[in-house]
Scaffold this active site. Sequence first.
Site, short mmCIF file in Angstrom:
data_model
loop_
_atom_site.label_atom_id
_atom_site.label_comp_id
_atom_site.label_asym_id
_atom_site.label_seq_id
_atom_site.Cartn_x
_atom_site.Cartn_y
_atom_site.Cartn_z
N CYS A 44 3.77 8.35 3.53
CA CYS A 44 3.93 7.42 2.35
C CYS A 44 5.27 7.22 1.99
O CYS A 44 6.25 8.40 1.97
CB CYS A 44 3.23 7.99 1.40
SG CYS A 44 3.30 7.31 -0.28
N CYS A 47 6.09 8.78 -1.66
CA CYS A 47 5.93 10.32 -2.00
C CYS A 47 5.90 11.18 -0.93
O CYS A 47 6.33 12.63 -0.94
CB CYS A 47 4.61 10.56 -2.81
SG CYS A 47 3.20 10.77 -1.75
N CYS A 93 -2.35 5.35 -1.59
CA CYS A 93 -1.82 6.93 -1.03
C CYS A 93 -2.86 7.72 -2.19
O CYS A 93 -2.73 7.51 -3.82
CB CYS A 93 -0.48 7.00 -1.39
SG CYS A 93 -0.05 8.76 -1.16
N CYS A 96 -0.12 9.75 -4.73
CA CYS A 96 0.96 9.02 -5.79
C CYS A 96 0.28 7.57 -6.08
O CYS A 96 0.95 6.91 -6.98
CB CYS A 96 2.31 8.90 -5.22
SG CYS A 96 2.57 7.75 -3.72
N CYS A 117 -4.89 -1.60 7.77
CA CYS A 117 -3.82 -2.63 7.97
C CYS A 117 -2.98 -2.23 7.10
O CYS A 117 -3.22 -2.76 5.92
CB CYS A 117 -4.38 -3.99 7.86
SG CYS A 117 -3.45 -5.40 8.42
#
Length: 131
Positions: A44, A47, A93, A96, A117
């Site tokens: 991510c 985070c 995510c 976060c 995607c």
Amino acid sequence: MKLDDSELKKRLTPEQYRVLRESATEAPFSGEYVDNHEDGNYACGACGETLFMSEHKFDSGSGWPSFYDVASRGTVKLIDDNSHGMHRVEVCCQNCDSHLGHLFEDATNQPTKNRYCINSCALNFNKKGTK
Ligand SMILES: [Zn+2]
């Protein structure tokens, strides 16, 4: 985990911020990971949690990095998205809440028939062996 948006604004590029925190979509074929075929994992951009793996990445022709599975169960959350006059499934995510991309059904793709995607700029690639 709740991230501080003013801190993120300083740390991320403007485009990363727009995608991760304002659910924007980068232009197709513009992202740095579309044609990345190196072994490693994708974390991510906000985070640092590992979200996707290179072994699940495939060339979808869509112009965005595409994965048929997540790194492990529970790393992303899926949210119904009815914006832009259509129904899509938003991928965020789990750690976060940052926006990553969308999930599509992809019948041509084995074995999961799923295509995550994902915007390149929502991800940070960690090449295998470096982390
Ligand atoms: Zn995150």
